[in-house]
Design an enzyme around this catalytic site. Structure first.
Site, mmCIF file in Angstrom:
data_model
loop_
_atom_site.group_PDB
_atom_site.id
_atom_site.type_symbol
_atom_site.label_atom_id
_atom_site.label_comp_id
_atom_site.label_asym_id
_atom_site.label_seq_id
_atom_site.Cartn_x
_atom_site.Cartn_y
_atom_site.Cartn_z
ATOM 1 N N PHE A 100 0.864 -1.177 0.000
ATOM 2 C CA PHE A 100 0.000 0.000 0.000
ATOM 3 C C PHE A 100 0.902 1.228 0.000
ATOM 4 C CE2 PHE A 100 -4.603 0.565 0.569
ATOM 5 C CZ PHE A 100 -5.030 -0.713 0.295
ATOM 6 N N GLN A 143 -8.217 14.157 3.797
ATOM 7 C CA GLN A 143 -7.556 13.340 2.776
ATOM 8 C C GLN A 143 -8.444 13.153 1.549
ATOM 9 O OE1 GLN A 143 -6.629 8.831 3.244
ATOM 10 N NE2 GLN A 143 -4.670 9.881 3.185
ATOM 11 N N HIS A 197 -8.824 10.934 -1.798
ATOM 12 C CA HIS A 197 -8.336 9.636 -2.292
ATOM 13 C C HIS A 197 -8.121 9.750 -3.786
ATOM 14 C CE1 HIS A 197 -7.996 5.404 -3.153
ATOM 15 N NE2 HIS A 197 -8.023 5.134 -1.861
ATOM 16 N N LEU A 230 -15.473 4.146 -4.240
ATOM 17 C CA LEU A 230 -14.026 4.038 -4.142
ATOM 18 C C LEU A 230 -13.484 2.861 -4.949
ATOM 19 C CD1 LEU A 230 -11.660 5.348 -2.468
ATOM 20 C CD2 LEU A 230 -11.747 3.269 -1.139
ATOM 21 N N GLU A 243 -7.022 1.523 -3.150
ATOM 22 C CA GLU A 243 -5.611 1.692 -3.458
ATOM 23 C C GLU A 243 -4.943 0.333 -3.710
ATOM 24 O OE1 GLU A 243 -3.730 4.485 -0.840
ATOM 25 O OE2 GLU A 243 -1.842 3.397 -0.926
ATOM 26 N N ARG A 248 -0.864 9.165 -0.393
ATOM 27 C CA ARG A 248 -2.021 9.648 -1.148
ATOM 28 C C ARG A 248 -1.976 11.132 -1.479
ATOM 29 N NH1 ARG A 248 -6.579 6.140 2.090
ATOM 30 N NH2 ARG A 248 -5.957 4.198 1.091
ATOM 31 N N HIS A 267 -12.179 11.736 1.241
ATOM 32 C CA HIS A 267 -12.178 10.351 1.685
ATOM 33 C C HIS A 267 -12.110 10.204 3.203
ATOM 34 C CE1 HIS A 267 -11.383 6.078 1.497
ATOM 35 N NE2 HIS A 267 -10.202 6.220 2.070
ATOM 36 N N ARG A 312 -2.821 10.389 6.221
ATOM 37 C CA ARG A 312 -2.900 8.995 6.678
ATOM 38 C C ARG A 312 -2.405 8.034 5.607
ATOM 39 N NH1 ARG A 312 -6.760 4.781 5.885
ATOM 40 N NH2 ARG A 312 -8.289 6.022 4.759
HETATM 41 C C1 LIG Z 1 -14.991 3.384 0.734
HETATM 42 C C2 LIG Z 1 -13.986 3.375 1.855
HETATM 43 C C3 LIG Z 1 -12.970 2.435 1.858
HETATM 44 C C4 LIG Z 1 -12.036 2.426 2.908
HETATM 45 N N1 LIG Z 1 -11.055 1.467 2.895
HETATM 46 C C5 LIG Z 1 -10.188 1.414 3.946
HETATM 47 C C6 LIG Z 1 -9.214 0.367 4.033
HETATM 48 O O1 LIG Z 1 -9.144 -0.517 3.186
HETATM 49 N N2 LIG Z 1 -8.368 0.367 5.089
HETATM 50 C C7 LIG Z 1 -8.432 1.324 6.076
HETATM 51 O O2 LIG Z 1 -7.634 1.264 7.013
HETATM 52 N N3 LIG Z 1 -9.359 2.302 6.024
HETATM 53 C C8 LIG Z 1 -10.238 2.368 5.000
HETATM 54 N N4 LIG Z 1 -11.182 3.359 4.968
HETATM 55 C C9 LIG Z 1 -11.338 4.236 6.131
HETATM 56 C C10 LIG Z 1 -11.999 3.479 7.259
HETATM 57 O O3 LIG Z 1 -12.858 2.511 6.745
HETATM 58 C C11 LIG Z 1 -12.801 4.378 8.166
HETATM 59 O O4 LIG Z 1 -12.041 5.495 8.559
HETATM 60 C C12 LIG Z 1 -13.210 3.609 9.421
HETATM 61 O O5 LIG Z 1 -13.865 2.416 9.050
HETATM 62 C C13 LIG Z 1 -14.101 4.449 10.307
HETATM 63 O O6 LIG Z 1 -14.630 3.638 11.307
HETATM 64 P P1 LIG Z 1 -15.457 4.278 12.494
HETATM 65 O O7 LIG Z 1 -15.843 3.168 13.386
HETATM 66 O O8 LIG Z 1 -14.698 5.412 13.083
HETATM 67 O O9 LIG Z 1 -16.747 4.941 11.793
HETATM 68 P P2 LIG Z 1 -17.890 4.373 10.827
HETATM 69 O O10 LIG Z 1 -17.656 3.011 10.360
HETATM 70 O O11 LIG Z 1 -18.100 5.447 9.811
HETATM 71 O O12 LIG Z 1 -19.160 4.322 11.781
HETATM 72 C C14 LIG Z 1 -19.783 5.479 12.305
HETATM 73 C C15 LIG Z 1 -20.953 5.054 13.149
HETATM 74 O O13 LIG Z 1 -21.469 6.174 13.854
HETATM 75 C C16 LIG Z 1 -22.875 6.184 13.764
HETATM 76 N N5 LIG Z 1 -23.331 7.580 13.913
HETATM 77 C C17 LIG Z 1 -22.834 8.678 13.317
HETATM 78 N N6 LIG Z 1 -23.521 9.770 13.697
HETATM 79 C C18 LIG Z 1 -24.472 9.352 14.562
HETATM 80 C C19 LIG Z 1 -25.515 9.991 15.283
HETATM 81 N N7 LIG Z 1 -25.735 11.310 15.208
HETATM 82 N N8 LIG Z 1 -26.320 9.235 16.073
HETATM 83 C C20 LIG Z 1 -26.141 7.887 16.157
HETATM 84 N N9 LIG Z 1 -25.177 7.234 15.488
HETATM 85 C C21 LIG Z 1 -24.352 7.955 14.704
HETATM 86 C C22 LIG Z 1 -23.162 5.578 12.413
HETATM 87 O O14 LIG Z 1 -24.494 5.088 12.350
HETATM 88 C C23 LIG Z 1 -22.115 4.469 12.359
HETATM 89 O O15 LIG Z 1 -22.592 3.332 13.042
HETATM 90 C C24 LIG Z 1 -12.121 3.390 3.932
HETATM 91 C C25 LIG Z 1 -13.140 4.323 3.925
HETATM 92 C C26 LIG Z 1 -14.047 4.337 2.893
HETATM 93 C C27 LIG Z 1 -15.108 5.412 2.901
#
Ligand SMILES: Cc1cc2nc3c(=O)[nH]c(=O)nc-3n(C[C@H](O)[C@H](O)[C@H](O)COP(=O)(O)OP(=O)(O)OC[C@H]3O[C@@H](n4cnc5c(N)ncnc54)[C@H](O)[C@@H]3O)c2cc1C
Length: 565
Positions: free
Chosen positions: A120, A233, A235, A245, A248, A279, A345, A387
């Site tokens: 990566f 960031q 992407h 997406l 990468e 990136r 992203h 990142r």
């Molecule tokens: C398409 C894509 C591909 C990616 N691929 C990678 C990868 O391969 N490797 C990597 O390391 N990272 C990757 N990333 C980044 C990474 O996936 C995310 O940064 C990470 O998963 C975020 O996890 P999280 O638990 O912080 O939030 P999220 O998974 O976004 O979850 C947020 C949660 O908060 C809840 N929530 C939000 N606001 C409220 C509210 N007001 N009330 C109640 N609930 C709420 C939502 O319902 C959800 O359950 C990718 C991101 C994207 C968008």
């Protein structure tokens, strides 16, 4: 009014929230996860490429270790990474991946049966563990299953509006049940915010519709600062005009980026790492090609070329990518290059925490007693100014787990506080006035204007002039928001009301992103100012903190990068 009580509340059912819940359930047995979307639809499910750990499982990564992972992370983050947090991330990464495997994540394996690793950008060796190109999906489902086993309580489709706070501590929160439209009060001894990223403030984004940074808005409303928000960031490879997406990993597996002349232009900008530079650098290379008219047909996109890779490799290692580009662009990447363009992203910044996940207050050195944050919503500062791919899932797991552990320890001593009637009344009347208002402005129009402003004026390349204009437009939008009305008066699944509530958060933190970008008069990582194109360590090797003071004005302050142990 319905009131619910739990020892610990976790807002967010993505990788960070779910990992936190498992850890907390091991110490206390009354943990609830609240999510505005169905938990299994949290954005973490869309993570494709992988999760980083220096397991040294394959020949090319034999010499890997956590120190190399840390060095790459710091270099990729252009020295703005807090060393103590970075060390925790990279030291624990391997163990955390093995734990995930034991929970049932079907990681892809080598012929010899070891967990496979692939390259990566910015990682000096192949370090990404992956489950084909559905890594996030596999992780979220395994974590969810583990939570079911631990009997975690789930509140799906509850929208958290605000915290009930007093004296640097929380006593609960106010939410509304999207299914019924009713306000619900949750009381608790502690709260973890794991609400995900803010990229929906941009027009073109790879993030899900729920990534509206609600936790950031909630933090600002409670006088909590946001850290390093200028670092958004972009992407390199979003599917053209689609907000989908293309991981990468497609470049990790050998894909090329080409311009309209068919040239692998990244060779010019990054002769050594070419397409696998961090990136921020790839995106700037792409944007320059586009700006100088070498986009495909002179338009604002380029080609991601996988046609030289064997069909078998694409089908086995990038099946989702093939499927997505066939379904959404009508292109089979085995035969033709995929049209791609940079899109918003990820946010390196967020709610500041210490390495235990505790939220930091507006005075340096002061932390909140029982409020924690983890995942993309938080800034424990392991990504600095940019990142590296696959470090975010690892961050969500590592620091979600820690926040869960430390929060559980703290709530053992805390009891749920009293219901804060003032906050409840405030939101009761806010919902009432949004629904019954006679204003002329609709939220969808305002939301689109905000997205255009952020994309047009606070994107990959930034200038003082554009940022000042962005700020002016955001102030105007905030003014218009006060005239907002929600036409749909229905109680059940009122998506217009939900959008209006999200928009309030988006306006609040977008103002902070722009303020922070305007203030940082240098270029570092994802923040590139064409009027200050150089990195300036003498003045700017610092984290930025912005909060709303009691007078309503935004205040700025800077804190040093942590040197670590
Ligand atoms: C398409 C894509 C591909 C990616 N691929 C990678 C990868 O391969 N490797 C990597 O390391 N990272 C990757 N990333 C980044 C990474 O996936 C995310 O940064 C990470 O998963 C975020 O996890 P999280 O638990 O912080 O939030 P999220 O998974 O976004 O979850 C947020 C949660 O908060 C809840 N929530 C939000 N606001 C409220 C509210 N007001 N009330 C109640 N609930 C709420 C939502 O319902 C959800 O359950 C990718 C991101 C994207 C968008």
């Amino acid at each position: 009014m319905k009131t619910v009580e739990h020892q610990l509340l976790i807002v967010g059912g993505g990788a960070a929230g779910l990992r936190a819940a498992i850890e907390a359930q091991e110490k206390i047995d009354d943990v609830a996860v609240i999510s505005k979307v169905r938990t299994l639809r949290s954005h973490s499910v869309s993570a494709q490429g992988g999760i980083a750990a220096s397991l040294a499982n394959i020949e090319e990564s034999e010499a890997d270790n956590w120190k190399k992972h840390l060095n790459d992370t710091i270099e990729g983050g252009v020295d703005l990474v807090d060393r103590d947090a970075g060390e925790i991330l990279t030291r624990n990464a391997g163990r955390n991946v093995i734990e995930l495997e034991h929970m049932g994540v079907p990681f892809s394996r080598t012929d010899k049966g070891k967990l496979d690793q692939r390259p990566f950008g910015g990682h000096s060796m192949p370090r990404a563990l992956y489950a084909a190109d559905r890594t996030g999906h596999a992780i979220v489902y395994a974590l969810y299953g583990e939570n079911v086993r631990h009997e975690t309580a789930f509140y799906d489709e509850y929208f958290v509006l605000d915290l009930m706070t007093g004296d640097n501590s929380v006593s609960g929160l106010v939410a509304y049940d999207i299914k019924t439209g009713e306000l619900v009060v949750f009381r608790a001894g502690g709260i973890i915010l794991a609400t995900g990223g803010p990229s929906q403030a941009y027009e073109l984004t790879s993030s899900g519709k729920a990534s509206t940074g609600d936790g950031l808005g909630i933090a600002l409303r409670n006088g909590i600062p946001l850290e390093d928000m200028e670092f958004i960031q972009f992407h390199p490879t979003g599917l053209k005009a689609r907000g989908i997406l293309i991981t990468e990993a497609a470049r990790g597996e050998g894909g090329y980026l080409r311009n309209d002349r068919g040239e692998r232009f990244m060779k010019e900008y990054e002769p050594e790492s070419v397409e696998l530079a961090p990136r921020d650098r790839v995106v700037r290379g792409m944007q320059r090609e586009i700006n100088e008219g070498r986009g495909i047909n002179g338009e604002n996109y380029l080609h991601l070329d996988l046609t030289h890779l064997p069909e078998e490799k694409i089908s086995q290692k990038l099946p989702t990518i093939r499927e997505l580009s066939m379904n959404f662009a009508g292109i089979d990447p085995v035969e033709r290059p995929i049209p791609v363009q940079p899109m918003a992203h990820y946010s390196m910044g967020g709610i500041p925490t210490d390495t235990r996940g505790r939220v930091q207050g507006k005075e340096e050195g002061v932390t909140w007693n029982n409020l924690y944050a983890a995942g993309e919503a938080a800034c424990v500062s392991v990504h600095g100014a940019n990142r590296l791919g696959t470090n975010s899932l690892q961050e969500a797991i590592t620091f979600g787990k820690r926040a869960g552990r430390f929060a559980a320890e703290s709530v053992r001593k805390n009891h749920a506080g009293d219901v804060d009637r003032t906050t409840v009344d405030k939101y009761e009347s806010r919902l009432h006035s949004l629904l019954g208002g006679e204003g002329s402005v609709r939220c969808y129009e305002l939301r689109d204007r905000l997205k255009q402003t952020m994309t047009g004026k606070c994107g990959v390349f930034r200038t003082r002039h554009d940022l000042e204009e962005a700020l002016r437009q955001i102030h105007e939008l905030k003014e218009d928001y006060s005239k907002l009305t929600v036409e749909d008066s229905g109680k059940k699944f009122n998506t217009e009301l939900k959008t209006a509530l999200e928009l309030k958060n988006m306006l609040d933190y977008s103002e902070v992103i722009v303020e922070a970008a305007l203030a940082r008069k240098e270029s570092r990582g994802s923040h590139f100012r064409t009027d200050f194109p150089e990195r300036d360590d003498a003045d700017w090797l610092v984290h930025s903190f912005i909060y709303r003071s009691s007078t309503g004005k935004l205040k700025r302050d800077y804190r040093p990068v942590s040197p670590g142990t």
